[in-house]
Design a protein around this motif. Structure first.
Motif, PDB file in Angstrom:
ATOM      1  N   GLN A   1       0.830  -1.206   0.000  1.00 25.66           N
ATOM      2  CA  GLN A   1       0.000   0.000   0.000  1.00 25.66           C
ATOM      3  C   GLN A   1       0.865   1.257   0.000  1.00 25.66           C
ATOM      4  O   GLN A   1       0.542   2.250  -0.653  1.00 25.66           O
ATOM      5  CB  GLN A   1      -0.948  -0.007   1.197  1.00 25.66           C
TER       6      GLN A   1
ATOM      7  N   CYS B   1       1.211   4.712  -3.078  1.00 19.86           N
ATOM      8  CA  CYS B   1       1.042   6.161  -2.881  1.00 19.86           C
ATOM      9  C   CYS B   1       1.857   6.885  -3.942  1.00 19.86           C
ATOM     10  O   CYS B   1       3.082   6.728  -4.010  1.00 19.86           O
ATOM     11  CB  CYS B   1       1.503   6.560  -1.484  1.00 19.86           C
TER      12      CYS B   1
ATOM     13  N   ASP C   1       5.581   8.030  -4.193  1.00 19.53           N
ATOM     14  CA  ASP C   1       5.828   9.090  -3.233  1.00 19.53           C
ATOM     15  C   ASP C   1       6.753   8.559  -2.141  1.00 19.53           C
ATOM     16  O   ASP C   1       6.340   7.797  -1.272  1.00 19.53           O
ATOM     17  CB  ASP C   1       4.500   9.562  -2.627  1.00 19.53           C
TER      18      ASP C   1
ATOM     19  N   ALA D   1       5.662   9.302   1.556  1.00 22.65           N
ATOM     20  CA  ALA D   1       4.303   8.910   1.930  1.00 22.65           C
ATOM     21  C   ALA D   1       4.284   8.297   3.323  1.00 22.65           C
ATOM     22  O   ALA D   1       5.217   7.598   3.736  1.00 22.65           O
ATOM     23  CB  ALA D   1       3.752   7.917   0.919  1.00 22.65           C
TER      24      ALA D   1
ATOM     25  N   LEU E   1       1.352   6.135   5.614  1.00 26.46           N
ATOM     26  CA  LEU E   1       0.022   5.567   5.824  1.00 26.46           C
ATOM     27  C   LEU E   1      -0.384   5.823   7.265  1.00 26.46           C
ATOM     28  O   LEU E   1       0.360   5.468   8.199  1.00 26.46           O
ATOM     29  CB  LEU E   1       0.016   4.063   5.554  1.00 26.46           C
TER      30      LEU E   1
ATOM     31  N   GLN F   1      -6.500   2.794  -4.580  1.00 29.92           N
ATOM     32  CA  GLN F   1      -5.182   3.085  -4.048  1.00 29.92           C
ATOM     33  C   GLN F   1      -5.368   3.971  -2.819  1.00 29.92           C
ATOM     34  O   GLN F   1      -6.430   4.561  -2.618  1.00 29.92           O
ATOM     35  CB  GLN F   1      -4.301   3.770  -5.089  1.00 29.92           C
ATOM     36  N   PRO F   2      -4.346   4.048  -1.955  1.00 27.46           N
ATOM     37  CA  PRO F   2      -4.493   4.877  -0.751  1.00 27.46           C
ATOM     38  C   PRO F   2      -4.877   6.311  -1.108  1.00 27.46           C
ATOM     39  O   PRO F   2      -4.404   6.866  -2.102  1.00 27.46           O
ATOM     40  CB  PRO F   2      -3.103   4.811  -0.111  1.00 27.46           C
TER      41      PRO F   2
ATOM     42  N   GLN G   1      -5.295  10.432  -0.264  1.00 32.61           N
ATOM     43  CA  GLN G   1      -4.592  11.477   0.477  1.00 32.61           C
ATOM     44  C   GLN G   1      -5.388  11.884   1.710  1.00 32.61           C
ATOM     45  O   GLN G   1      -6.607  11.912   1.698  1.00 32.61           O
ATOM     46  CB  GLN G   1      -4.354  12.686  -0.423  1.00 32.61           C
TER      47      GLN G   1
ATOM     48  N   TYR H   1      -1.526   9.545   3.866  1.00 34.74           N
ATOM     49  CA  TYR H   1      -2.458   8.731   3.083  1.00 34.74           C
ATOM     50  C   TYR H   1      -3.190   7.773   4.016  1.00 34.74           C
ATOM     51  O   TYR H   1      -2.652   7.343   5.039  1.00 34.74           O
ATOM     52  CB  TYR H   1      -1.716   7.895   2.030  1.00 34.74           C
TER      53      TYR H   1
ATOM     54  N   ASN I   1      -7.533   9.953  -2.805  1.00 35.97           N
ATOM     55  CA  ASN I   1      -6.668  10.897  -3.485  1.00 35.97           C
ATOM     56  C   ASN I   1      -7.323  12.255  -3.619  1.00 35.97           C
ATOM     57  O   ASN I   1      -7.823  12.609  -4.667  1.00 35.97           O
ATOM     58  CB  ASN I   1      -6.374  10.412  -4.908  1.00 35.97           C
TER      59      ASN I   1
END
Length: 415
Positions: free
Chosen positions: A119, A123, A136, A139, A141, A188-189, A191, A239, A321
């Motif tokens: 995951q 990002c 990123d 990033a 999580l 996807q994760p 933001q 994220y 996102n």
């Protein structure tokens, strides 16, 4: 050391769940040989009043000797979560690639280690040359996790959780956070606007670049907004995972907290920590905090009636996102707007407190940048719709779960 090594930071204050958290994370990892666990155990060293914390002997096994590092401290010497997390970073980190910070009362999904790494690699940010998106490298999580109940009652749903701003503390004036359940299927994760301490997974360079401030002693509320601000201004991006990867025990009735240690000296040290945080945020926190001017949204009031409890871990939510949050592409921000960051000591010099550069805000983005990004005016203590909905106000009706369903789910998992 493996290229996928993970340093796991845990602080425990007389918490009998810590041992089972460690056992669970080891058993459910795909590659337990990649895990290196740093634990600060704060308990009664002089008698056996905390013997229930040591039913599972995680230190003396062959695995424990190689993979678990421990700081032992008498509970009367505990100085709050920021101090303990700083000790773990300073004394137990050995250069592992990834960094997972959690609380001492957690449960995990199967193969959580691979899931988190995958995951994190999902990002993405826009490349400098407009050639498309790139991974990123800064990033993180982070979110308030879904809850579990003792001893191991894990919910079957895996909804994402998005962090949102909920209000300001009446007594300290610091921002409180909560979580909203995301119903939209995330690929996807997404933001996020904020960072929280009970679940944070990233590359380990944040330990070097944005270390915990051990001077924030006895501070509880304020830990997360302090780190949110410092991480963002150092160029890190937040994220929320696409699904639940970890669970948190929100019920605190079974354990003590560091607040049981009370004295005039401790109260004074906590006040100094609050002043230090006020300097960091460039705010002047008197007791006349207009706490209620942010809670106009009925969804918020329902979801965060917990937000002034002793754990601002109260709720759980994941973000996606946010198109409007693309100022995350930290590389493009001019470093000269960093004057706003480090000038924050000037307004409150009457406190006589100096914040060392390594514990201060960064110089990649400014405090004003973060205020605009997260929708929170820290000086005037107001929150706009962006902050209240974690950056997804425009699509709130399709992005978040409806209030009734969210209330039902949160009630089931004791949030």
């Amino acid at each position: 050391m493996s290229e996928n090594s993970i340093f796991i930071s845990i602080i425990s204050y007389r918490d009998s769940e810590c041992q089972w958290t460690i056992k669970n994370l080891i058993e459910l990892a795909k590659y337990k040989e990649n895990l290196f666990i740093g634990v600060c155990l704060q308990y009664s060293i002089n008698d056996d009043s905390d013997k229930e914390c040591f039913q599972y002997n995680f230190q003396d096994s062959e695995y424990g000797k190689d993979h678990i590092r421990v700081i032992k401290m008498n509970y009367t010497e505990a100085k709050g979560p920021c101090y303990a997390r700083a000790l773990v970073q300073q004394q137990l980190f050995r250069g592992e690639k990834y960094y997972l910070q959690i609380d001492s009362h957690m449960r995990f999904v199967k193969d959580w280690d691979i899931e988190m790494i995958n995951q994190l690699l999902q990002c993405k940010i826009s490349g400098d040359d407009n050639s498309g998106s790139i991974v990123d490298e800064k990033a993180i999580l982070t979110c308030y996790p879904m809850g579990y109940k003792l001893p191991n009652l894990i919910p079957t749903h895996r909804f994402p959780i998005l962090l949102v701003a909920t209000g300001f503390g009446e007594n300290d004036g610091f921002l409180r956070l909560g979580g909203k359940i995301v119903s939209k299927k995330l690929t996807q994760p997404c933001q996020s606007l904020f960072w929280v301490s009970g679940f944070s997974f990233s590359r380990s360079d944040i330990i070097i670049n944005v270390p915990y401030d051990p001077n924030l002693q006895y501070l509880f509320f304020g830990e997360e907004i302090s780190m949110s601000t410092r991480l963002f201004t150092h160029g890190y991006n937040f994220y929320s995972p696409t699904k639940t990867l970890i669970f948190h025990l929100w019920n605190r009735d079974y354990r003590s907290t560091f607040r049981e240690n009370k004295s005039l000296e401790i109260q004074n040290l906590e006040e100094i920590s609050k002043k230090r945080l006020s300097i960091l945020l460039n705010i002047n926190n008197n007791n006349n905090n207009p706490n209620n001017n942010n809670n106009n949204n009925p969804t918020y009031n329902n979801n965060n009636n917990n937000n002034n409890n002793n754990n601002n871990n109260n709720n759980n939510n994941n973000n996606n996102n946010n198109n409007n949050n693309n100022n995350n592409n930290n590389n493009n921000n001019n470093n000269n707007n960093n004057n706003n960051n480090n000038n924050n000591n000037n307004n409150n010099n009457n406190f006589g407190i100096e914040i060392e550069p390594k514990y201060n805000v960064g110089n990649i983005k400014s405090l004003d940048d973060y205020s605009n990004y997260c929708g929170v005016d820290f000086k005037n203590k107001t929150i706009n719709n962006k902050g209240k909905f974690g950056g997804y106000y425009e699509e709130r009706d399709t992005f978040f779960m409806n209030e009734i369903m969210e209330y039902v789910i949160k009630s089931q998992i004791s949030i």
